[in-house]
Design an enzyme around this catalytic site. Structure first.
Site, PDB file in Angstrom:
ATOM      1  N   SER A   1       0.782  -1.280  -0.223  1.00 60.75           N
ATOM      2  CA  SER A   1      -0.012  -0.148   0.179  1.00 60.75           C
ATOM      3  C   SER A   1       0.839   1.243  -0.190  1.00 60.75           C
ATOM      4  O   SER A   1       1.711   1.370  -0.879  1.00 60.75           O
ATOM      5  CB  SER A   1      -0.884   0.053   1.105  1.00 60.75           C
ATOM      6  OG  SER A   1      -1.855   0.848   1.029  1.00 60.75           O
TER       7      SER A   1
ATOM      8  N   ASP B   1      -8.966  -3.618  -6.771  1.00 64.16           N
ATOM      9  CA  ASP B   1      -8.315  -3.156  -5.475  1.00 64.16           C
ATOM     10  C   ASP B   1      -8.930  -2.089  -5.050  1.00 64.16           C
ATOM     11  O   ASP B   1      -8.864  -0.843  -5.751  1.00 64.16           O
ATOM     12  CB  ASP B   1      -6.791  -3.193  -5.528  1.00 64.16           C
ATOM     13  CG  ASP B   1      -6.267  -2.991  -4.153  1.00 64.16           C
ATOM     14  OD1 ASP B   1      -6.979  -2.248  -3.232  1.00 64.16           O
ATOM     15  OD2 ASP B   1      -4.851  -3.111  -3.937  1.00 64.16           O
TER      16      ASP B   1
ATOM     17  N   HIS C   1      -7.147  -5.850  -1.384  1.00 67.97           N
ATOM     18  CA  HIS C   1      -5.927  -5.194  -1.124  1.00 67.97           C
ATOM     19  C   HIS C   1      -4.781  -6.038  -0.589  1.00 67.97           C
ATOM     20  O   HIS C   1      -5.011  -6.397   0.561  1.00 67.97           O
ATOM     21  CB  HIS C   1      -6.400  -3.987  -0.320  1.00 67.97           C
ATOM     22  CG  HIS C   1      -5.217  -2.888  -0.159  1.00 67.97           C
ATOM     23  ND1 HIS C   1      -4.732  -2.237  -1.179  1.00 67.97           N
ATOM     24  CD2 HIS C   1      -5.007  -2.174   1.099  1.00 67.97           C
ATOM     25  CE1 HIS C   1      -4.039  -1.495  -0.797  1.00 67.97           C
ATOM     26  NE2 HIS C   1      -4.043  -1.217   0.577  1.00 67.97           N
TER      27      HIS C   1
END
Length: 501
Positions: free
Chosen positions: A218, A438, A467
């Site tokens: 991320s 995502d 994710h």
């Protein structure tokens, strides 16, 4: 909203007095400190509990608060280690970052082990977790956010009209002023992705390593991209999983959350439609989508169990991060549609279980500081009104939230330097890993970094939703391809797609 952090115990809903001069005024590389012996010891008690049954060691590494003044004030960064137990196969260190900015990573080595990190990686590397500057056990910063305050998530609330944008502007202006008042030691202004990348290089040197490998999820992809660009010859094997598309999160990146939700929602809608007899949310994906809009609009007018339309939209967004969260999301929709106040409270905890803890303060503070310090954001409220109106039509599921105004519009500190540019001049050592669907980091983010890194990188796309891919997902092709790169250095010859399953 769930903050841009992919691994941790909590599942949130969901985030500088500027130095004069340009990037030239700040060294592109951290000056090498005198090599010191890192003294490993027991970890803080909360880390011990979170990591159990895996036992980690912890240590501290001093770094400058301001790299433009390397002889000035310092802070201690806390790092953790899960050492390789196979000296014959050990090849170095693998630094880890769970995302955020603002996510604690001290227990991350243990969490990856619990999720099945392959033995080849455990043999090949000392896993190095850390709390980055300003986080947790590394000189934590605070703006004083509280669970009952007006600022409880790092994505703004869904704005149903222009008046809602104006109301949010007042909230985030107060947030920016509050953070400035609480920045008594001057650290807040020095929380940037570039400075954190410099910290990584200090940690590498303190560990006595010529190079370091890196695995970031991320927002951790932004940090990894910055490190690989600032220190290309000191970067070994770099895996960037669930990419935000650059070395910083700006307004365009946050607006892509809405695109990600549009691309991810159909997976949930298909799942819920196949279970219509159980949940009653619609017999087709199209009907499930209509249920979402109908329910959100009803809650805008009459909240149930403290859940209004804005909170439903944010909660739905956060539950699309993982397929295992679908049942809880469907149950919440069902109870809210039935107007079952008691059941909705039990299922959702007002959909704010994470906000019931004072622990929101530090991660939200770090998110705001890094995001606002990294790059200039628009200051005109009308810019956000126009963006909200545009994205409400373009991305009706979540656009009017992701385009809404943030504290960065009023942040008191100008960026001290331009954001780090992704550098394609370096070894071919960056593997980009990305699900096709995502919510917070849509596939476009991987394609953007692939273009910027050019031949330094390869893009591994996965026909899946959610994710996080490596170890966090369940795709054997993605797991094996990434592991081969980390253990054997085998980069795919070209970009590749791992099919579903």
């Amino acid at each position: 909203m769930k903050r841009q952090c992919i691994i941790g115990r909590r599942s949130a809903l969901a985030v500088v007095i500027g130095l004069s001069g340009s990037l030239a005024a700040v060294p592109a590389a951290a000056d090498e400190p005198q090599v010191s012996q890192v003294r490993w010891d027991t970890c803080p008690e909360d880390v011990v509990v979170e990591a159990a049954p895996t036992e980690l060691q912890c240590a501290t590494v001093p770094v400058p608060v301001d790299y433009a003044d390397p002889g000035g004030a310092r802070i201690d960064l806390t790092i953790s280690r899960l050492a390789s137990t196979n000296p014959g196969k050990r090849r170095g260190t693998l630094m880890l970052n769970p995302g955020g900015p603002g996510g604690s990573g001290l227990a991350l080595p243990a969490l990856l082990v619990a999720r099945g990190l392959p033995a080849g990686v455990l043999d090949g590397y000392d896993l190095i977790g850390m709390d980055t500057r300003g986080v947790g056990h590394s000189a934590p910063v605070t703006c004083g956010f509280t669970p009952d305050g007006p600022y409880q998530a790092n994505i703004p609330p869904y704005a149903v009209d222009d008046a809602a944008v104006t109301a949010q502007a007042k909230v985030v202006k107060q947030v920016a002023e509050q953070c400035a008042r609480r920045d008594r030691n001057g650290l807040l202004r020095h929380l940037t992705t570039a400075n954190t990348a410099r910290d990584l290089d200090r940690i590498r040197a303190a560990l006595g390593e010529e190079k370091t490998s890196y695995l970031g999820y991320s927002y951790g992809t932004a940090l990894g991209a910055a490190y690989a660009s600032m220190f290309p010859e000191r970067s070994d094997r770099i895996v960037l999983d669930s990419n935000i598309g650059d070395t910083h999160l700006d307004r365009h990146g946050m607006r892509r959350y809405a695109l990600g939700m549009e691309q991810s929602f159909p997976d949930f809608a298909k799942w819920a439609a196949a279970r219509h007899d159980g949940y009653g949310l619609g017999r087709t994906p199209a009907q499930v989508r209509r249920t979402y809009f109908t329910l959100a609009e009803r809650l805008d007018k009459a909240p149930v169990a403290g859940v209004d339309g804005s909170l439903l939209r944010q909660y739905t967004f956060s539950q699309l991060f993982k397929k295992v969260q679908y049942p809880k999301l469907a149950q919440l929709w069902q109870t809210l549609a039935d107007g079952d106040d008691t059941a909705a409270r039990l299922l959702s905890g007002n959909a704010t279980a994470d906000r019931a803890s004072s622990s929101i303060d530090n991660p939200l503070t770090v998110f705001a500081a890094v995001t606002c310090n990294d790059v200039e954001w628009p200051e005109n409220v009308d810019t956000y009104r126009h963006g909200v109106a545009e994205d409400r039509e373009r991305y009706p599921l979540f656009g009017a939230a992701a385009a809404n105004i943030t504290p960065c519009a009023f942040w008191p500190y100008a960026p001290a330097e331009p954001p780090v540019s992704v550098d394609d001049d370096g070894p071919r050592n960056v593997l980009l890993v990305q699900n096709l669907r995502d919510a917070p980091t849509p596939h476009d983010g991987g394609k953007m970094l692939r273009q910027k890194f050019a031949d330094r990188s390869r893009l591994l796309s996965v026909d899946d939703t959610g994710h996080g891919v490596y170890v966090l997902g369940d795709n054997p092709c993605a797991l094996n391809t990434t592991t081969r790169f980390l253990v054997e250095g085998k980069m795919p010859e070209k970009d590749m797609l791992c099919r579903a399953g």
